[in-house]
Design an enzyme around this catalytic site. Structure first.
Site: not given
Ligand code: T1G
Length: 697
Positions: A406, A427, A439, A477
């Protein structure tokens, strides 16, 4: 150029067939063709008109691309009223997806037949509007008020069999829509079947509209369209005449058409489709993926394996020993049981998925046939590099090696192999077999066909895939880290975490940031802060109250206590009184005098932090376009869909006001509130994020 509506005479029947691919949207040419066709049929003395769609579907609704432009006559409401008033029999034959204005055209016909696989519905509320061509008036008359309210406020697609049971259609028959339509129309003519304009039917039975309005409004978490649609159906029951009801529907429709939520939801509709279409991949063939490998059978690995099995892929899952492999199998079984319970699969599919296509192994040699392997082991670079070296040694040439990391650097992971062009980041978001976001993280040497394969796999797994460049946290994130910091700073400066959570649920999030942190596990953020500490910029403000919670062993839901205290079996939690002590201690230690934050200031700061970091992510090319960021936040972080995403929200608020606020906040903390260069550039040029999206198409 072919006509959008082709007119044919077959005996006494005038046949109007739509030829407006891809979905026979009711654009101006289709509307004009239908109107001309009805009038020609009447002038020629035909006894009936049959309307159906060529290609994949009957009309799938108004042409959404026309929204926001001046309406050209005939508008859909007038067209539907004209079809219904035709002095000959009008029959619609449905296949594919008869949706929105499409179903409204069918409801203004006098009879409706469908192929068994046809679906129909009035999904306008999902676009921030509501049925605007008589659907709220005709559907309750033929299917009853409750059925109409449920279909209209949920926007769900209804299968032909259910539609038949509810009286929405009159017949289901196997065959092409043209053939079954002609057969049915001939039958009706032989029977001298009467015209059946729904507008002549008596008003539907009223129900407790206020109670339904309140329930639908609460369920919408701030989205207005479903609740407003309730009032239109209410008009069908209470207005003095059908025409008065149609007029009321039009008023409410136009109110929603002017709304920001309509702009947000239409933006989401088109962006969801555009985000996975990258020009540079248009002519690139993806590699075949028949068999997938997964390394690690923890929550993520088991979730990824489950997603693959649900998409009919064979899976080899590697764990370190037989016991761990057995636990992983149990996790996959539980995930599939959940899918069984939700009706996503049936028992036979469940049994099949748990047998042939799933192999659990402890030796990498079992991966020799895998076309693509996803690594989902511990988030530690040394561990990952070791795994990728082993994959490089055991996987066949051409096999794609993906990491589910991540935030770790995919370039560094790729360097551990002899095939960096075959290495990519995929991801997933937990739970990986449920969350739609993927992702696709492209490293410096990732080959274009490997990127194309990542997107093709995402489509196969029914994900919304977004291309990301390599940086700490990729797109989602990284942005979340920023708006979480803004929330922490506000708490340190005097806002309550519970106030912030309440403000953000009022904005439309299902949960506020502190409740989300408790759900994900406070230890995850704690580990990230410790990881970043050695390289943290000394100018960065540090917040300690969350660390104090973790040092006390309170990690949120998983330990029963975090920002909230959780009682077994009860949803949600009560504020944890110790949190106030930790915050006060942090304020004392840092010499902070707490101040009061108004709710709109909380929202503004939180959203400005999100927009500012998002603008940096786009400006640095980590995300290709602003819409890419919007889709990440919608599909991975629960951002309210009716805003369209943070950058669509920013456009709607006005970028100059946002930049002004960011510059004001920067006076308190120049490091955190450093304005994004792209935001400054757009404001200087008077451009919007949408202008960038359109330039990037
Ligand atoms: N208008 C314009 N373009 C549309 C469209 C529409 N209604 N529906 C789909 N497209 C485009 C889509 O953008 C994509 O384009 C291509 O068609 C294939 O779509 C008065 C005012 C029909 C179930 O809400 O739900 O009627 O990306 O990739 O997965 O009351 O499209 O290829 O360039 O989604 O097979 C109400 C919306 C409108 C239906 C097919 N109707 N569409 O799904 O293909 S409002 C809807 C869908 C209304 C009236 C009001 C789906 C689908 P491109 P796709 P799909």
């Amino acid at each position: 150029m072919t006509e959008a509506i082709v007119y044919e005479r077959i005996g006494d029947i005038a046949v109007l067939s739509a030829q407006n691919p891809p979905v026979n949207a009711l654009g101006i040419d289709v509307r004009r063709g239908l109107l001309a066709g009805i009038e020609r049929a009447e002038n020629e003395g035909a006894r009936a008109v049959l309307i159906y769609g060529e290609g994949r579907t009957y009309f799938a609704g108004a042409d959404i691309r026309e929204f926001g432009q001046p309406m050209q006559d005939p508008g859909l409401p007038d067209l539907c009223n004209r079809i219904e008033a035709a002095q000959l029999l009008v029959v619609s034959s449905l296949h594919g997806a008869a949706l929105g204005g499409g179903l409204e055209v069918a409801l203004s016909s006098h009879y409706r037949i469908a192929v068994p696989s046809a679906k129909m519905g009035l999904p306008e509320v999902n676009l921030g509007i509501m049925p605007g061509a008589g659907g709220t008036q005709r559907l309750p008359r033929i299917a009853g008020t409750e059925t109409a309210l449920e279909m209209i406020t949920t926007g769900r697609h209804v299968a032909a069999a259910e539609a038949f049971d509810k009286g929405v259609i009159d017949r289901i028959a196997e065959g092409s829509p043209r053939e079954i339509g002609l057969t049915y129309t001939r039958e009706l003519l032989e029977q001298n079947a009467p015209r059946r304009p729904l507008c002549d039917m008596s008003a539907p039975e009223p129900v407790d509209f206020d109670a339904i309005y309140d329930k639908v409004l609460a369920r919408g978490r701030g989205q207005l369209s479903p609740a407003i649609a309730v009032r239109a159906v209410q008009a069908a029951c209470e207005a003095p005449s059908f025409l008065d009801g149609v007029r009321r529907e039009r008023e409410l429709f136009m109110e929603l058409m002017e709304s920001e939520q309509r702009q947000g939801l239409i933006h989401a509709f088109f962006s969801e489709r555009a985000v996975s279409k990258l020009p540079e991949l248009a002519d690139v063939m993806p590699r075949d993926v028949i068999s997938m490998g997964v390394i690690g059978g923890g929550t993520m690995g088991a979730g990824i394996a489950t997603a693959a099995l649900l998409s009919d892929l064979a899976v080899v899952l590697i764990e370190r020993d037989d016991q761990a492999a057995a636990v992983a199998r149990g996790r996959i079984e539980d995930n599939l049981k959940g899918a069984l319970k939700r009706g996503k699969i049936d028992q036979a599919q469940f049994d099949a998925m748990m047998s042939d296509p799933l192999t659990l192994a402890t030796d990498y040699a079992a991966l020799s046939k895998a076309d693509l392997v996803v690594e989902a082991v511990f988030e530690d670079m040394d561990v990952k590099r070791e795994v990728f070296a082993a994959l490089d040694a055991n996987c066949k040439p051409g096999a794609i090696l993906a990491s589910n990391t991540s935030y770790l650097d995919i370039n560094e992971i790729a360097a551990a192999t002899s095939r960096p062009t075959d290495v990519i980041g995929l991801h997933f978001f937990s739970p990986a077999h449920v969350m739609k976001l993927l992702e696709v993280v492209v490293a410096d040497q990732t080959a274009p066909d490997v990127v194309a394969t990542g997107f093709a796999l995402g489509k196969r797994l029914k994900k919304t895939s977004v291309r990301s460049g390599v940086c700490d946290g990729f797109i989602g994130n990284r942005i979340m880290n920023s708006y979480r910091k803004a929330a922490d700073y506000m708490v340190l400066d005097g806002a309550s975490p519970y106030q912030i959570d309440k403000v953000m649920t009022g904005f439309g999030f299902a949960m506020g940031p502190f409740a989300v942190a408790d759900l994900a596990g406070l230890d995850i953020g704690w580990a990230a802060r410790k990881r970043r500490a050695p390289t943290r910029d000394p100018k960065e403000r540090v917040v300690c109250f969350s660390d104090m919670l973790c040092e006390a062993g309170d990690f949120g839901q998983k330990t029963g206590k975090g920002f909230y205290v959780y009682e077994k079996g009860k949803r949600g939690g009560a504020p944890n009184p110790q949190v106030a002590e930790y915050i006060e201690r942090d304020q004392r230690d840092q010499g902070v005098t707490p101040q009061v934050f108004a709710n709109d200031e909380v929202l503004r700061r939180y959203m400005c932090a999100m927009v500012n970091e998002a603008a940096k992510v786009v400006g640095e090319g980590i995300a290709r376009r602003p819409l890419d960021v919007d889709m990440v936040l919608l599909f991975g972080y629960g951002f309210p869909r009716f805003w369209g995403g943070p950058l669509k929200w920013a456009d709607l608020q006005g970028l100059d006001g946002i930049l002004k606020d960011i510059r004001r906040y920067a006076k308190e903390d120049a490091f955190f509130w450093q304005p994004a260069p792209l935001l400054e550039e757009l404001v200087a040029d008077g451009r919007s994020f949408d202008d960038l999206n359109n330039a990037g198409q």
